[in-house]
Design an enzyme around this catalytic site. Sequence first.
Site, PDB file in Angstrom:
ATOM      1  N   ARG A  51       0.884  -0.928  -0.242  1.00 43.33           N
ATOM      2  CA  ARG A  51      -0.240  -0.017   0.251  1.00 43.33           C
ATOM      3  C   ARG A  51       0.800   1.154  -0.235  1.00 43.33           C
ATOM      4  O   ARG A  51       0.692   1.900  -1.089  1.00 43.33           O
ATOM      5  CB  ARG A  51      -0.655   0.121   1.129  1.00 43.33           C
ATOM      6  CG  ARG A  51      -1.936  -0.970   1.109  1.00 43.33           C
ATOM      7  CD  ARG A  51      -2.762  -0.993   2.433  1.00 43.33           C
ATOM      8  NE  ARG A  51      -3.417  -0.176   2.641  1.00 43.33           N
ATOM      9  CZ  ARG A  51      -4.742   0.506   3.890  1.00 43.33           C
ATOM     10  NH1 ARG A  51      -4.020  -0.678   5.504  1.00 43.33           N
ATOM     11  NH2 ARG A  51      -5.200   1.358   4.067  1.00 43.33           N
ATOM     12  N   GLY A  83     -16.994  10.482   2.774  1.00 44.92           N
ATOM     13  CA  GLY A  83     -15.875   9.017   1.841  1.00 44.92           C
ATOM     14  C   GLY A  83     -15.913   8.375   2.638  1.00 44.92           C
ATOM     15  O   GLY A  83     -15.340   7.868   2.995  1.00 44.92           O
ATOM     16  N   CYS A 119       9.203   2.785  15.460  1.00 40.07           N
ATOM     17  CA  CYS A 119      10.246   1.427  16.314  1.00 40.07           C
ATOM     18  C   CYS A 119       9.694   0.823  17.337  1.00 40.07           C
ATOM     19  O   CYS A 119      10.171   1.620  18.245  1.00 40.07           O
ATOM     20  CB  CYS A 119      11.643   1.723  16.335  1.00 40.07           C
ATOM     21  SG  CYS A 119      13.427   1.229  17.277  1.00 40.07           S
ATOM     22  N   ALA A 161     -17.356  11.920  -4.597  1.00 47.23           N
ATOM     23  CA  ALA A 161     -16.842  13.277  -3.519  1.00 47.23           C
ATOM     24  C   ALA A 161     -16.165  14.606  -4.498  1.00 47.23           C
ATOM     25  O   ALA A 161     -15.664  15.635  -3.763  1.00 47.23           O
ATOM     26  CB  ALA A 161     -15.405  12.379  -2.431  1.00 47.23           C
ATOM     27  N   SER A 181     -17.772   4.890   5.790  1.00 46.30           N
ATOM     28  CA  SER A 181     -18.931   4.023   5.808  1.00 46.30           C
ATOM     29  C   SER A 181     -20.300   4.550   7.759  1.00 46.30           C
ATOM     30  O   SER A 181     -20.206   3.586   7.523  1.00 46.30           O
ATOM     31  CB  SER A 181     -18.448   2.599   5.847  1.00 46.30           C
ATOM     32  OG  SER A 181     -17.673   2.269   6.696  1.00 46.30           O
ATOM     33  N   HIS A 186      -5.200   7.484  12.420  1.00 45.43           N
ATOM     34  CA  HIS A 186      -5.112   6.485  12.028  1.00 45.43           C
ATOM     35  C   HIS A 186      -3.846   5.785  11.553  1.00 45.43           C
ATOM     36  O   HIS A 186      -3.523   4.996  11.083  1.00 45.43           O
ATOM     37  CB  HIS A 186      -6.218   5.294  11.309  1.00 45.43           C
ATOM     38  CG  HIS A 186      -7.391   4.906  11.893  1.00 45.43           C
ATOM     39  ND1 HIS A 186      -8.725   5.017  11.450  1.00 45.43           N
ATOM     40  CD2 HIS A 186      -7.765   5.605  13.342  1.00 45.43           C
ATOM     41  CE1 HIS A 186     -10.183   5.089  11.736  1.00 45.43           C
ATOM     42  NE2 HIS A 186      -9.312   5.453  13.190  1.00 45.43           N
TER      43      HIS A 186
HETATM   44  C1  BV8 Z   1     -10.355   1.774  19.480  1.00 45.35           C
HETATM   45  C2  BV8 Z   1      -6.058   1.856   9.709  1.00 45.35           C
HETATM   46  C3  BV8 Z   1      -9.948   2.058  21.681  1.00 45.35           C
HETATM   47  C4  BV8 Z   1      -5.505   0.811   9.129  1.00 45.35           C
HETATM   48  C5  BV8 Z   1      -8.548   1.676  10.881  1.00 45.35           C
HETATM   49  C6  BV8 Z   1     -18.394  -2.330  18.613  1.00 45.35           C
HETATM   50  C7  BV8 Z   1     -17.986  -1.566  18.651  1.00 45.35           C
HETATM   51  C8  BV8 Z   1     -17.917  -0.747  18.757  1.00 45.35           C
HETATM   52  C9  BV8 Z   1     -17.274  -0.806  18.293  1.00 45.35           C
HETATM   53  C10 BV8 Z   1     -15.778  -1.963  19.168  1.00 45.35           C
HETATM   54  C11 BV8 Z   1     -16.521  -3.050  18.265  1.00 45.35           C
HETATM   55  N1  BV8 Z   1     -15.976  -3.587  18.883  1.00 45.35           N
HETATM   56  C12 BV8 Z   1     -14.204  -3.243  18.476  1.00 45.35           C
HETATM   57  C13 BV8 Z   1     -14.544  -2.570  18.637  1.00 45.35           C
HETATM   58  C14 BV8 Z   1     -14.322  -1.066  18.285  1.00 45.35           C
HETATM   59  C15 BV8 Z   1     -12.992  -1.031  16.912  1.00 45.35           C
HETATM   60  C16 BV8 Z   1     -14.036  -0.669  15.890  1.00 45.35           C
HETATM   61  O1  BV8 Z   1     -14.891   0.612  15.667  1.00 45.35           O
HETATM   62  N2  BV8 Z   1     -14.472  -2.090  15.470  1.00 45.35           N
HETATM   63  C17 BV8 Z   1     -15.320  -2.225  14.145  1.00 45.35           C
HETATM   64  C18 BV8 Z   1     -15.424  -3.027  13.200  1.00 45.35           C
HETATM   65  C19 BV8 Z   1     -16.845  -2.162  14.973  1.00 45.35           C
HETATM   66  N3  BV8 Z   1     -12.289   0.142  16.734  1.00 45.35           N
HETATM   67  C20 BV8 Z   1     -11.050   0.363  17.367  1.00 45.35           C
HETATM   68  O2  BV8 Z   1     -11.007  -0.985  17.561  1.00 45.35           O
HETATM   69  C21 BV8 Z   1     -10.428   1.724  17.323  1.00 45.35           C
HETATM   70  N4  BV8 Z   1      -9.185   1.666  18.774  1.00 45.35           N
HETATM   71  O3  BV8 Z   1     -11.074   1.635  19.978  1.00 45.35           O
HETATM   72  O4  BV8 Z   1      -9.472   1.895  20.689  1.00 45.35           O
HETATM   73  C22 BV8 Z   1      -9.378   1.798  23.185  1.00 45.35           C
HETATM   74  C23 BV8 Z   1      -9.144   2.173  24.210  1.00 45.35           C
HETATM   75  C24 BV8 Z   1      -8.247   3.088  25.448  1.00 45.35           C
HETATM   76  C25 BV8 Z   1      -7.168   2.181  24.797  1.00 45.35           C
HETATM   77  C26 BV8 Z   1      -6.499   1.203  23.301  1.00 45.35           C
HETATM   78  C27 BV8 Z   1      -7.890   1.553  23.050  1.00 45.35           C
HETATM   79  C28 BV8 Z   1      -9.672   2.208  16.156  1.00 45.35           C
HETATM   80  C29 BV8 Z   1     -10.008   1.847  15.312  1.00 45.35           C
HETATM   81  C30 BV8 Z   1      -8.838   1.904  13.989  1.00 45.35           C
HETATM   82  C31 BV8 Z   1      -8.481   0.753  12.781  1.00 45.35           C
HETATM   83  N5  BV8 Z   1      -7.381   1.032  12.090  1.00 45.35           N
HETATM   84  N6  BV8 Z   1      -7.222   2.131   9.078  1.00 45.35           N
HETATM   85  C32 BV8 Z   1      -5.530   0.297   7.343  1.00 45.35           C
HETATM   86  O5  BV8 Z   1      -5.406   1.513   7.285  1.00 45.35           O
HETATM   87  O6  BV8 Z   1      -4.725  -0.279   7.572  1.00 45.35           O
HETATM   88  S1  BV8 Z   1      -9.868   1.181  10.295  1.00 45.35           S
HETATM   89  C33 BV8 Z   1     -10.364   1.615   9.302  1.00 45.35           C
HETATM   90  O7  BV8 Z   1     -11.573   1.316   8.355  1.00 45.35           O
HETATM   91  C34 BV8 Z   1      -9.836   3.248   8.300  1.00 45.35           C
HETATM   92  O8  BV8 Z   1      -9.489   3.768   8.747  1.00 45.35           O
HETATM   93  C35 BV8 Z   1     -11.325   3.798   8.859  1.00 45.35           C
HETATM   94  O9  BV8 Z   1     -10.814   3.932   9.658  1.00 45.35           O
HETATM   95  C36 BV8 Z   1     -12.111   2.935   8.558  1.00 45.35           C
HETATM   96  C37 BV8 Z   1     -13.833   2.413   8.163  1.00 45.35           C
HETATM   97  O10 BV8 Z   1     -13.019   3.396   6.755  1.00 45.35           O
HETATM   98  P1  BV8 Z   1     -13.526   3.913   5.840  1.00 45.35           P
HETATM   99  O11 BV8 Z   1     -12.669   4.861   5.372  1.00 45.35           O
HETATM  100  O12 BV8 Z   1     -15.198   3.708   6.137  1.00 45.35           O
HETATM  101  O13 BV8 Z   1     -14.237   3.279   4.333  1.00 45.35           O
HETATM  102  P2  BV8 Z   1     -14.567   2.495   3.996  1.00 45.35           P
HETATM  103  O14 BV8 Z   1     -14.409   1.213   2.633  1.00 45.35           O
HETATM  104  O15 BV8 Z   1     -15.536   1.659   4.906  1.00 45.35           O
HETATM  105  O16 BV8 Z   1     -16.040   3.225   3.425  1.00 45.35           O
HETATM  106  C38 BV8 Z   1     -16.036   3.750   2.221  1.00 45.35           C
HETATM  107  C39 BV8 Z   1     -17.092   4.972   1.762  1.00 45.35           C
HETATM  108  O17 BV8 Z   1     -16.777   5.556   1.546  1.00 45.35           O
HETATM  109  C40 BV8 Z   1     -18.545   3.879   1.846  1.00 45.35           C
HETATM  110  O18 BV8 Z   1     -19.131   4.628   2.479  1.00 45.35           O
HETATM  111  C41 BV8 Z   1     -19.349   4.507   0.386  1.00 45.35           C
HETATM  112  O19 BV8 Z   1     -19.871   4.373  -0.041  1.00 45.35           O
HETATM  113  C42 BV8 Z   1     -18.067   5.825  -0.118  1.00 45.35           C
HETATM  114  N7  BV8 Z   1     -17.245   6.125  -0.861  1.00 45.35           N
HETATM  115  C43 BV8 Z   1     -17.041   4.883  -2.350  1.00 45.35           C
HETATM  116  N8  BV8 Z   1     -16.204   5.770  -2.814  1.00 45.35           N
HETATM  117  C44 BV8 Z   1     -17.070   6.965  -3.016  1.00 45.35           C
HETATM  118  C45 BV8 Z   1     -17.284   7.386  -1.308  1.00 45.35           C
HETATM  119  N9  BV8 Z   1     -17.871   8.163  -1.117  1.00 45.35           N
HETATM  120  C46 BV8 Z   1     -17.512   9.419  -2.207  1.00 45.35           C
HETATM  121  N10 BV8 Z   1     -17.092   9.692  -2.967  1.00 45.35           N
HETATM  122  C47 BV8 Z   1     -16.565   8.395  -3.866  1.00 45.35           C
HETATM  123  N11 BV8 Z   1     -15.296   8.488  -4.634  1.00 45.35           N
END
Ligand code: BV8
Length: 244
Positions: free
Chosen positions: A63, A180, A121, A224, A182, A113
């Site tokens: 990536r 942009g 490191c 977007a 989800s 993120h």
């Molecule tokens: C934390 C880096 C706590 C990696 C990413 C149950 C309920 C609630 C929460 C949780 C749960 N179980 C676990 C959790 C917590 C968890 C979470 O939310 N899980 C989800 C799956 C339920 N969250 C975490 O773990 C976070 N940390 O909670 O820590 C904590 C507290 C104390 C101490 C320590 C810890 C950390 C989350 C971060 C994970 N890392 N990214 C990498 O990139 O490799 S997440 C990754 O997915 C992205 O960064 C982004 O944040 C996330 C969502 O992705 P999107 O950016 O929205 O992309 P997606 O493809 O999903 O959607 C794209 C959208 O664009 C679509 O809607 C589409 O329609 C639209 N689109 C497409 N084309 C276009 C467009 N729009 C406009 N124009 C276009 N052309």
Amino acid sequence: MMGCMKDIQNIVILTGAGISAESGVATFRGPDGLWEGHRVEDVATPEAFARDPALVQNFYDERRAKLQTVQPNAAHQALAKLDAKWPGDLLLVTQNVDDLHDRAGSKRLLHMHGELNSVWCRFCDGRSAFEGQLASTPACPRCSQAGYLRPDIVWFGEMPYQMERIEAALVQCDLFVSIGTSGAVYPAAGFVQSARYHGAQTLEMNLDPSEGSFHFHESRMGRAGDLVPGWVEGLLREVGDERV
Ligand code: BV8
């Protein structure tokens, strides 16, 4: 619908993978799923990295290398123009780990993120700019130890960066705009509720309704690259003219 635009001083914008889609950077959950057939949670967790570091390092190396082949699109450029011209507070919080907002020129920007072009490191705990390949276990640019570098990416279960700064901005903002994303991942997906609770107008621009669409005063569906430039021009014209 949105309230009066004249009262807007402070803006928070949240972006997700959708804003980079038109630049050719695959989204996480679209039909062209980015993740090489992996579930997001299977390659973007500390456990996955402990279990199979080579798989995860290669995943991020690919990536990172792809960033050299893509360019910011009209949406990134419009947000950079807003950043340059907006006289009030403005904070662009991106979930994206690509460097397209940076290259477009946004300054008031934070990567909650992490970033592909940064490494962390685990020997000296230092973070450094990095554009190479981690699979070859290079030495840390700061402490010169080899074999301790990981992607500077916030994985599932890890705390996103600069949350206090984000939360303070959400309390103060008059306008929260989500572009942009989800709305599938927390805490980012909860920002709209916090902003609205503190009295902000809330706007979503997305290809499809996000999981949190019903929290927004207004949702505009589309790409977007088509929606964001017009929105920025309208904001600067309607609200910012006498102040920019
Ligand atoms: C934390 C880096 C706590 C990696 C990413 C149950 C309920 C609630 C929460 C949780 C749960 N179980 C676990 C959790 C917590 C968890 C979470 O939310 N899980 C989800 C799956 C339920 N969250 C975490 O773990 C976070 N940390 O909670 O820590 C904590 C507290 C104390 C101490 C320590 C810890 C950390 C989350 C971060 C994970 N890392 N990214 C990498 O990139 O490799 S997440 C990754 O997915 C992205 O960064 C982004 O944040 C996330 C969502 O992705 P999107 O950016 O929205 O992309 P997606 O493809 O999903 O959607 C794209 C959208 O664009 C679509 O809607 C589409 O329609 C639209 N689109 C497409 N084309 C276009 C467009 N729009 C406009 N124009 C276009 N052309």
